[in-house]
Design a protein around this motif. Structure first.
Motif, PDB file in Angstrom:
ATOM      1  N   LEU A 600      -8.290  -1.968  -3.508  1.00  0.00           N
ATOM      2  CA  LEU A 600      -7.603  -3.017  -4.275  1.00  0.00           C
ATOM      3  C   LEU A 600      -6.737  -2.422  -5.382  1.00  0.00           C
ATOM      4  O   LEU A 600      -5.687  -2.985  -5.720  1.00  0.00           O
ATOM      5  N   LEU A 601      -7.155  -1.305  -5.915  1.00  0.00           N
ATOM      6  CA  LEU A 601      -6.325  -0.647  -6.927  1.00  0.00           C
ATOM      7  C   LEU A 601      -4.995  -0.203  -6.321  1.00  0.00           C
ATOM      8  O   LEU A 601      -3.938  -0.344  -6.953  1.00  0.00           O
ATOM      9  N   ALA A 602      -5.031   0.322  -5.103  1.00  0.00           N
ATOM     10  CA  ALA A 602      -3.778   0.712  -4.437  1.00  0.00           C
ATOM     11  C   ALA A 602      -2.894  -0.507  -4.217  1.00  0.00           C
ATOM     12  O   ALA A 602      -1.660  -0.443  -4.418  1.00  0.00           O
ATOM     13  N   LEU A 603      -3.505  -1.631  -3.836  1.00  0.00           N
ATOM     14  CA  LEU A 603      -2.721  -2.851  -3.638  1.00  0.00           C
ATOM     15  C   LEU A 603      -2.120  -3.336  -4.952  1.00  0.00           C
ATOM     16  O   LEU A 603      -0.941  -3.734  -5.003  1.00  0.00           O
ATOM     17  N   VAL A 604      -2.904  -3.304  -6.011  1.00  0.00           N
ATOM     18  CA  VAL A 604      -2.399  -3.743  -7.323  1.00  0.00           C
ATOM     19  C   VAL A 604      -1.259  -2.849  -7.786  1.00  0.00           C
ATOM     20  O   VAL A 604      -0.235  -3.328  -8.294  1.00  0.00           O
ATOM     21  N   LEU A 605      -1.412  -1.538  -7.609  1.00  0.00           N
ATOM     22  CA  LEU A 605      -0.331  -0.634  -8.006  1.00  0.00           C
ATOM     23  C   LEU A 605       0.926  -0.878  -7.183  1.00  0.00           C
ATOM     24  O   LEU A 605       2.051  -0.842  -7.711  1.00  0.00           O
ATOM     25  N   ALA A 606       0.760  -1.137  -5.897  1.00  0.00           N
ATOM     26  CA  ALA A 606       1.925  -1.424  -5.061  1.00  0.00           C
ATOM     27  C   ALA A 606       2.607  -2.711  -5.490  1.00  0.00           C
ATOM     28  O   ALA A 606       3.848  -2.787  -5.551  1.00  0.00           O
ATOM     29  N   LEU A 607       1.811  -3.748  -5.808  1.00  0.00           N
ATOM     30  CA  LEU A 607       2.412  -5.004  -6.269  1.00  0.00           C
ATOM     31  C   LEU A 607       3.115  -4.814  -7.614  1.00  0.00           C
ATOM     32  O   LEU A 607       4.185  -5.390  -7.847  1.00  0.00           O
ATOM     33  N   CYS A 608       2.525  -4.012  -8.491  1.00  0.00           N
ATOM     34  CA  CYS A 608       3.204  -3.713  -9.766  1.00  0.00           C
ATOM     35  C   CYS A 608       4.512  -2.961  -9.505  1.00  0.00           C
ATOM     36  O   CYS A 608       5.519  -3.184 -10.201  1.00  0.00           O
ATOM     37  N   GLY A 609       4.510  -2.073  -8.520  1.00  0.00           N
ATOM     38  CA  GLY A 609       5.750  -1.399  -8.165  1.00  0.00           C
ATOM     39  C   GLY A 609       6.795  -2.358  -7.637  1.00  0.00           C
ATOM     40  O   GLY A 609       7.993  -2.207  -7.929  1.00  0.00           O
ATOM     41  N   VAL A 610       6.360  -3.365  -6.871  1.00  0.00           N
ATOM     42  CA  VAL A 610       7.312  -4.373  -6.387  1.00  0.00           C
ATOM     43  C   VAL A 610       7.916  -5.137  -7.556  1.00  0.00           C
ATOM     44  O   VAL A 610       9.130  -5.398  -7.603  1.00  0.00           O
ATOM     45  N   ILE A 611       7.058  -5.515  -8.526  1.00  0.00           N
ATOM     46  CA  ILE A 611       7.567  -6.238  -9.704  1.00  0.00           C
ATOM     47  C   ILE A 611       8.553  -5.371 -10.479  1.00  0.00           C
ATOM     48  O   ILE A 611       9.629  -5.833 -10.904  1.00  0.00           O
ATOM     49  N   ALA A 612       8.212  -4.080 -10.661  1.00  0.00           N
ATOM     50  CA  ALA A 612       9.117  -3.186 -11.389  1.00  0.00           C
ATOM     51  C   ALA A 612      10.409  -2.977 -10.619  1.00  0.00           C
ATOM     52  O   ALA A 612      11.501  -2.917 -11.214  1.00  0.00           O
ATOM     53  N   ALA A 613      10.322  -2.878  -9.285  1.00  0.00           N
ATOM     54  CA  ALA A 613      11.540  -2.711  -8.489  1.00  0.00           C
ATOM     55  C   ALA A 613      12.426  -3.938  -8.585  1.00  0.00           C
ATOM     56  O   ALA A 613      13.658  -3.835  -8.669  1.00  0.00           O
ATOM     57  N   GLY A 614      11.814  -5.116  -8.591  1.00  0.00           N
ATOM     58  CA  GLY A 614      12.614  -6.329  -8.773  1.00  0.00           C
ATOM     59  C   GLY A 614      13.276  -6.370 -10.129  1.00  0.00           C
ATOM     60  O   GLY A 614      14.430  -6.816 -10.259  1.00  0.00           O
ATOM     61  N   THR A 615      12.578  -5.901 -11.162  1.00  0.00           N
ATOM     62  CA  THR A 615      13.186  -5.849 -12.501  1.00  0.00           C
ATOM     63  C   THR A 615      14.324  -4.842 -12.541  1.00  0.00           C
ATOM     64  O   THR A 615      15.346  -5.061 -13.221  1.00  0.00           O
ATOM     65  N   ALA A 616      14.187  -3.743 -11.796  1.00  0.00           N
ATOM     66  CA  ALA A 616      15.238  -2.717 -11.799  1.00  0.00           C
ATOM     67  C   ALA A 616      16.512  -3.173 -11.115  1.00  0.00           C
ATOM     68  O   ALA A 616      17.560  -2.512 -11.263  1.00  0.00           O
ATOM     69  N   LEU A 617      16.470  -4.276 -10.384  1.00  0.00           N
ATOM     70  CA  LEU A 617      17.695  -4.788  -9.770  1.00  0.00           C
ATOM     71  C   LEU A 617      18.673  -5.320 -10.803  1.00  0.00           C
ATOM     72  O   LEU A 617      19.874  -5.427 -10.529  1.00  0.00           O
ATOM     73  N   ARG A 618      18.172  -5.653 -11.986  1.00  0.00           N
ATOM     74  CA  ARG A 618      19.075  -6.128 -13.048  1.00  0.00           C
ATOM     75  C   ARG A 618      19.885  -4.952 -13.576  1.00  0.00           C
ATOM     76  O   ARG A 618      19.340  -3.847 -13.762  1.00  0.00           O
ATOM     77  N   PRO A 619      21.162  -5.134 -13.834  1.00  0.00           N
ATOM     78  CA  PRO A 619      22.002  -4.001 -14.267  1.00  0.00           C
ATOM     79  C   PRO A 619      21.528  -3.344 -15.552  1.00  0.00           C
ATOM     80  O   PRO A 619      21.697  -2.138 -15.738  1.00  0.00           O
TER      81      PRO A 619
END
Length: 790
Positions: A600-619
């Motif tokens: 579950l920790l790996a899943l949580v880290l992956a989901l946090c990475g998805v959230i950070a990647a979505g934030t990085a789409l902003r210029p």
């Protein structure tokens, strides 16, 4: 051709030049002679008789020497008279004693008259001091000789009064009016008659205190009416000294009074002290300590009236009684006939009383605010019976605190109604608002209302503070926000006692702060607060559903998702950064909850990475992409560790591939970028750990694959003229080759004869020497060519 004058003209010019040279030479010789004589006079030692001697500088001025001698002489004479009176008194008869003391005293008192006529004022002062001291010895001698049966304290009181009169008369005589010592001395000895009389009469503490205060009052009158500086100084010292002791004694009597009569007597003494101070201000309002005396008078009045009222009231109403008296002083401030010093002093005294009353309520407010924090260690242990029990989890309830809300309301009313100055009006209203909020906060605990009702009051206060935040004044808006946050925290902590209360309260707080966030001016505060309470609600929901902490982390991740979406919607608003900070902190909370379960920790880290990647789409948030990459890599590593994967390439390749892609994109955008910054980190992430593993691997598969990869990297570096791939690939390839060929090198080394290594070393040294000689010969040839060029 050079032009030459005729001979006659040239001769005339030469004669003129010679005359000028002779005149200049004579001038220089005269100057030389004067300098020589001057130097001889300076170097010649002067006769001893002519050497100047500076007179010695006196270290002490003449008046100082005179005063020291006079004072010392007066002291010695006084000591001699005292020894004569105390030691040698019994060797003479009554007649001889009277004649000796009388003659000496009269001579000492008459001497200053003659000395003043001759202009010897300092000597007259010293002799007058001796005479005054002799009168004290006369009084003692009289008691020892003829009045031994009288009470010593009573006689001392009478003697001090008589001496004060005699010294005052002596100082007021026309012949001795120029003396400065008798009148201050008379005032100093006048401090004791009333006090000693009260002690001689075995009077109680009230009469003794009254004697001190009356003496201070007389000193005050003297200080206000007498113009002589020395007398006024003595009077002021006596007034403050005796008055200070009297006020302390009266205050102690007021505090120790156990019945209305004793409190009234002590209050009367305090009012007497207040009247003395007020009279001093009234008669001398222009003096420097007038404001301090006016403040003291106001405080003494409050202490007197409050002490009388306290004696007839329960103990919890003692502070409100004093507060009422302090507020009543403001009526005197409104009176236009009083001097400005008195009005200002009474206003300050009222403010001091109100501030002390507020300090008395501080323990109650502290328990109400910080007491619910005790439920953190007793979460969902059971709802308490009432609001007071809810705040006294770890701290006791302060005694005599029932009147604390009354004090707060009274001071709030004064702030709202009494202060009318424009520059202070807004601040007074804010202070009144804060005091009313504190009153409403402590009322449920003071009254002991039911637990649910107390939480309802806190919820209504939070909603009301969030509604008041619509005020246009920035100070009022900020005050309302602070009060709303403090109240909401107290409400959330109080709700931890019950599971149902926790879920309901956190849901209500999320809704309240989310609704308040629609107003842009308060969103930087209310939006993060809503997210914090949402994270707490998610954690509480998971705990209520009996989920494991790692599973609850998935529910908590909804808050970072909401924070990322809200930040994208806000754009460049002031609330964007606080919202993102709270989202990141909530993500860390989710990671901490899932740390005990690796999958579950790996899943949580992956989901946090998805959230950070979505934030990085902003210029404006491109750098967050690095954090997203790191989160994805961590998720992959945790997943591999959960699968018990021990191959290092499985952990390093997920880092190398994205890093090389990023480096290639950077090189495409900026061809001048260094290959070490573009490809160095990605290549090192896999090559170096694999090299370490290959050196410890006894099999041939890993070295073969690593060598092949290093060879490809080296060839690509050579092809593209890139330094980082060439150096890293070539180094790894050489080290892998060395590792694989090491056994054969060892075998070859063992097969060679022992003379082969020294021979090889000798050949190497010879080659180096020949090369060095060749370089020297080339340098010599260049030098010779340069020499021929010269």
């Amino acid at each position: 051709m050079t032009h030459l004058p005729p001979p006659a003209e040239e001769l005339r010019l030469l004669d003129a030049e010679l005359r000028q040279l002779d005149a200049r030479r004579a001038q220089l010789l005269a100057r030389r002679a004067w300098l020589v004589s001057t130097l001889q006079r300076i170097q010649r030692p002067l006769p001893v008789a002519w050497s100047p001697t500076a007179p010695p500088r006196p270290e002490t001025a003449a008046p100082s020497v005179q005063n020291v001698l006079l004072v010392l002489g007066g002291v010695l004479l006084t000591l001699a008279a005292a020894v004569f009176t105390l030691v040698s008194w019994g060797h003479m008869g009554i007649t001889g004693r009277a004649l000796v003391l009388g003659a000496v005293t009269l001579a000492a008192l008459a001497g200053p008259v003659l000395l003043l006529k001759r202009g010897l004022r300092s000597t007259a002062e010293s002799v007058a001091g001796l005479g005054l001291a002799l009168t004290v010895l006369d009084a003692y001698a009289l008691h020892e000789a003829a009045l031994t049966g009288t009470d010593g304290t009573g006689y001392a009181a009478a003697a001090s009064a008589v001496l004060a009169v005699i010294w005052s008369a002596y100082g007021l005589l026309p012949a001795t009016a120029a003396l400065r010592l008798p009148l201050p001395s008379a005032l100093a000895v006048a401090q004791f008659p009333l006090l000693l009389s009260a002690l001689a009469a075995d009077a109680g503490p009230y009469v003794i205190t009254a004697a001190l205060l009356v003496t201070a009052g007389l000193d005050t009158v003297v200080a206000l009416r007498v113009t002589a500086v020395s007398v006024r100084i003595a009077a002021v010292v006596g007034a403050y000294g005796m008055g200070g002791w009297g006020v302390l004694a009266a205050g102690w009597l007021s505090l120790a009074a156990d019945d209305p009569g004793a409190a009234a007597r002590a209050g009367g003494l305090l009012l007497l002290a207040a009247a003395i101070a007020l009279g001093a201000v009234w008669r001398g309002p222009g003096t420097r300590p007038a404001l301090g005396l006016a403040i003291t008078s106001g405080l003494l009045t409050v202490g007197a009236l409050g002490g009388v009222a306290r004696s007839g009231l329960p103990s919890e109403w003692a502070v409100p009684a004093h507060l009422v008296c302090g507020i009543a002083l403001l009526a005197a401030v409104r009176a236009g006939r009083l001097p400005d010093a008195i009005r200002q002093g009474f206003a300050w005294a009222s403010g001091v009383v109100q501030a002390l009353a507020l300090l008395w309520t501080l323990p109650v407010l502290t328990v109400v605010l910080l007491g619910p924090a005790g439920w953190v260690g007793r979460v969902w242990s059971g709802a308490p019976s009432d609001a007071r029990t809810a705040v006294t989890v770890e701290a006791p309830w302060p005694p005599d605190s029932a009147a604390a809300p009354v004090v707060l309301v009274a001071v709030a009313a004064v702030l709202a109604l009494a202060i009318r100055a424009e520059q202070w009006r807004a601040r007074a209203w804010l202070g009144a608002l804060g005091l009313l909020w504190a009153t409403a906060l402590m009322l449920p605990a003071v009254l002991g209302i039911p637990y649910v009702a107390g939480m309802s009051v806190l919820g209504v206060m939070t909603a009301a503070a969030l509604y008041v935040r619509r005020a246009t004044a920035p100070a009022a808006r900020l005050t309302a926000l602070v009060l709303a946050l403090v109240t909401s925290v107290s409400l959330a902590l109080t709700a931890l006692a019950s599971q149902t209360a926790t879920l309901v309260v956190l849901s209500a707080l999320v809704a309240l702060f989310a609704a308040a966030s629609w107003q842009a001016s308060v969103a930087p505060v209310t939006a993060p607060a809503a997210l914090v309470y949402a994270a707490a609600l998610a954690s509480a929901t998971g705990a209520a559903a009996d989920w494991a902490p790692a599973r609850t982390a998935l529910l908590v991740l909804a808050v970072p998702v909401a924070a990322a979406l809200l930040a994208a919607r806000l754009g460049e608003h002031r609330a964007t950064v606080p919202v993102e900070i709270v989202g990141a902190a909530t993500g860390l909370l989710a990671v901490g909850l899932a740390v005990t379960d690796p999958p579950l920790l790996a899943l949580v880290l992956a989901l946090c990475g998805v959230i950070a990647a979505g934030t990085a789409l902003r210029p404006d948030r491109r750098p967050v992409g690095y954090a997203a990459t790191a989160l994805f890599v961590l998720a992959a590593w945790v997943r591999l560790a959960a699968w018990d994967v021990g191959t290092p390439e499985a952990y390093t390749l997920p880092v190398t591939v994205p890093a090389l892609l990023v480096g290639a994109l950077r090189r495409r955008r900026d061809p001048r970028a260094s290959s070490w910054t573009a490809y160095g980190p990605g290549l090192a992430a896999t090559l170096l750990p694999s090299l370490v593993a290959a050196w410890a691997d006894p099999h041939w598969t890993r070295p073969l694959l690593l060598g092949t990869a290093a060879l490809l990297v080296t060839l690509l570096g050579a092809r593209q003229h890139l330094q980082a791939p060439l150096v890293l690939g070539g180094s790894v390839l050489a080290l892998v080759t060395l590792h694989e060929l090491a056994p054969y090198v060892v075998q070859v080394t063992g097969a060679l004869p022992r003379w082969a290594p020294p021979a090889l070393a000798g050949l190497l040294l010879l080659a180096l020497g020949a090369t060095y000689e060749q370089r020297i010969r080339d340098v010599r040839r260049v030098r010779e060519v340069l020499g021929r060029m010269n």
